[in-house]
Scaffold this active site. Structure first.
Site, PDB file in Angstrom:
ATOM      1  N   SER A 245      53.089  -1.938  31.436  1.00 58.93           N
ATOM      2  CA  SER A 245      53.443  -2.526  30.011  1.00 58.93           C
ATOM      3  C   SER A 245      54.258  -3.827  30.390  1.00 58.93           C
ATOM      4  O   SER A 245      53.815  -4.660  31.038  1.00 58.93           O
ATOM      5  CB  SER A 245      54.230  -1.538  29.362  1.00 58.93           C
ATOM      6  OG  SER A 245      54.237  -1.694  28.024  1.00 58.93           O
ATOM      7  N   ASP A 467      44.674   1.424  23.895  1.00 61.18           N
ATOM      8  CA  ASP A 467      45.985   1.104  24.085  1.00 61.18           C
ATOM      9  C   ASP A 467      46.666   0.685  22.680  1.00 61.18           C
ATOM     10  O   ASP A 467      46.182  -0.653  22.350  1.00 61.18           O
ATOM     11  CB  ASP A 467      46.066   0.126  25.106  1.00 61.18           C
ATOM     12  CG  ASP A 467      47.642   0.270  25.541  1.00 61.18           C
ATOM     13  OD1 ASP A 467      48.593   0.206  24.849  1.00 61.18           O
ATOM     14  OD2 ASP A 467      47.924  -0.049  26.805  1.00 61.18           O
ATOM     15  N   HIS A 495      48.632   4.455  26.085  1.00 62.30           N
ATOM     16  CA  HIS A 495      49.296   3.335  26.542  1.00 62.30           C
ATOM     17  C   HIS A 495      49.338   3.578  28.221  1.00 62.30           C
ATOM     18  O   HIS A 495      49.827   4.330  28.772  1.00 62.30           O
ATOM     19  CB  HIS A 495      50.607   3.062  26.057  1.00 62.30           C
ATOM     20  CG  HIS A 495      51.367   1.991  26.565  1.00 62.30           C
ATOM     21  ND1 HIS A 495      50.679   0.845  26.613  1.00 62.30           N
ATOM     22  CD2 HIS A 495      52.557   1.658  27.004  1.00 62.30           C
ATOM     23  CE1 HIS A 495      51.716  -0.035  26.997  1.00 62.30           C
ATOM     24  NE2 HIS A 495      52.781   0.289  27.223  1.00 62.30           N
TER      25      HIS A 495
END
Length: 527
Positions: A245, A467, A495
């Protein structure tokens, strides 16, 4: 909404849950971060080798025990607060001062043919790499790293500057965080919007009063330079890195600053560094709407597991609307306001495994029991049962706002709120009003670079088609920007991808161990 990674949440839930299997079997816990220790010892001076010491108390605090056949060691290093001037600077914010960076090293007792260190970051910004190294050390059966990686690398997690154990930013009272998370995600009336602006302004003023002109020093470029100090401290000539991320932004920034010092970077759940606040927020609004649509389709097709079928969107929207008029109270008197319901939804969409939990939470809320809504939302917010928060969101604001040179006006935010309400009805208004935080944040900015990583070897950029938080479109965009990126696609939900399936795991492991880059256009199926 923030750039957050479910990697921490997934490990936290899986490892801590399996340690307390009976609790998870009852489906009634989403563990929060444990209190952090500050007992890592004296920090090594800038450029000096750190002193490592055994620290089994850290995994004990994080998940309740150590992983079998893993040794844990901790250390601290000092880094200049402002790398532009170095620790010897005599003028400017932070001149001559240092931050302490906390490190944890997890090493398998079965290590063989050691390659070096795998540095890890879970994202956020604001997530603890120290905690993540602990979660990863529990192995693939718990959602952690495969034995093939644990046997070849030391796993080192670091808390970036301002995060958790590393000179943490702490300036937002728990009561204000409760107010932010509980607030109506779509403040339609001007009065409601103005009250949210006032709350954000109060938070910004409090942080500005405490940290002043040093707030921009918490930005991503400074943290990427800290990563190079960590690389040197562990004795590696080149960096091997796994970032999730926001951690992909850290890795991409490092690659631009130090391309010749890259061995292998895995960037999973890509952030496109060229997106500004507005573009990034709209991308998330679109991504969460897409993930929520996938959830509603799953619900309709699995009515036996989804008590709010057949129309899950209507059920969720109705629950939020009812909460605006008469929020359900827990036995302790806490109100399940629209904000808490909204963040329960957000929390559940980070992983497909959260879909059934969301359906059950909304169903039980309709029956007058908001407990599951609070558990989901508190997991997202890092809020414990006593209403105490970690510094995740203090750091998140400080880092995100330091990175952003252009901040939208309140008038522009109000326009976007109305526009996105039509385009992304459940998530658009919240993502628009969330822009207020940086608009009202004090201090200057320190933008990160957004160019090529010329001179770096191939960098693996991993994306998940479903995602919500870092939509897949950002994956090829980041790879293209770097110029040396190679895309690996997972056709799954949630995610981040590694190590979710055999196909993804084998491709990433081959890259980390042997530097074998996946074939151009490689795609892995959902299962």
């Amino acid at each position: 909404m923030t750039r957050t990674s479910d990697r921490i949440r997934r490990f936290r839930l899986t490892v801590a849950g399996l340690v307390a299997a009976a609790v998870v079997a009852a489906g009634c816990t989403l563990p929060a971060f444990a209190p952090r220790t500050d007992a890592e010892g004296e920090a090594a001076a800038p450029g000096a080798a750190p002193t490592w010491r055994s620290c089994p108390e850290v995994p004990d605090e994080v998940v309740g025990r150590s992983a079998p056949e893993i040794r844990y060691e901790c250390a601290r290093i000092q880094v200049p607060r402002d790398w532009a001037g170095g620790s010897g600077a005599t003028a400017g914010p932070g001149a001559g001062q240092t931050f302490e960076i906390a490190l944890l090293r997890a090493r398998s007792t079965h290590q063989r043919d050691r390659i070096g260190t795998l540095l890890v970051n879970p994202g956020g910004p604001g997530g603890s790499g120290v905690d993540t190294a602990v979660y990863l050390s529990f192995g693939e059966q718990y959602g952690g790293l495969p034995d093939s990686i644990m046997e070849r690398f030391d796993i080192v997690g670091f808390d970036p500057r301002g995060v958790a154990r590393s000179s943490p930013v702490e300036c937002i009272p728990d009561a204000d965080l409760d107010a932010v998370f509980g607030y109506d995600p779509d403040p339609e009336s001007q009065e409601s919007f103005d009250d949210l602006v006032a709350l954000s302004r109060r938070i910004g003023q409090g942080c500005g009063d405490k940290y002043g002109d040093q707030l921009p020093l918490y930005g991503t470029e400074q943290a990427a330079r800290d990563m190079d100090a960590v690389r040197a401290a562990v004795g590696d000539e080149k960096l091997t890195y796994l970032g999730y991320s926001y951690g992909t932004l850290l890795g991409a920034t490092y690659a631009q600053l130090f391309p010749q010092r890259v061995r292998a970077l895995v960037l999973d759940g890509a952030v496109d560094p060229r997106q500004g606040l507005i573009e990034g927020s709209e991308g998330q609004a679109k991504g969460f709407e897409r993930a929520f649509d996938n959830f509603t389709r799953w619900c309709a097709a699995n009515a036996a597991r989804c008590p709010i079928a057949p129309d899950a969107r209507a059920a969720v929207t109705s629950a939020i609307d009812k909460a605006k008029v008469s929020p359900t109270r827990s036995a302790g008197g806490r109100e399940a306001t629209p904000g808490w319901i909204f963040y329960a939804i957000v929390s559940s969409l980070y992983s497909e495994s959260g879909w059934q939990q969301l359906a059950q939470a909304i169903d039980r809320l309709n029956e007058g029991n908001p407990g599951d809504v609070f558990r989901l939302a508190d997991n997202y917010a890092d809020r414990d049962d006593n209403g105490r928060y970690t510094n995740l969101f203090d750091a998140n604001l400080a880092i995100n706002c330091a990175d952003e040179e252009e901040r939208p006006s309140l008038e522009r935010i109000r326009q976007l709120q109305s526009q996105w309400r039509g385009q992304y009805p459940l998530f658009g208004p919240a993502l628009a009003s969330g822009l207020i935080s940086c608009t009202e944040w004090p201090g200057g900015s320190d933008p990160y670079p957004t160019g090529r990583a010329d001179g770096a070897p191939p960098i693996l950029v991993v994306g998940t088609t479903g995602d919500p938080a870092t939509p897949y479109e950002q994956t090829p965009a980041l790879a293209e920007m770097l110029g040396v990126g190679r895309v690996l696609t997972w056709e799954g939900e949630g995610h981040t991808a590694y190590p979710q399936t055999t196909c993804i795991t084998e491709a990433v492991d081959a890259y980390l161990i042997d530097l074998t880059v996946p074939a151009e256009g490689k795609r892995c199926p959902a299962r």
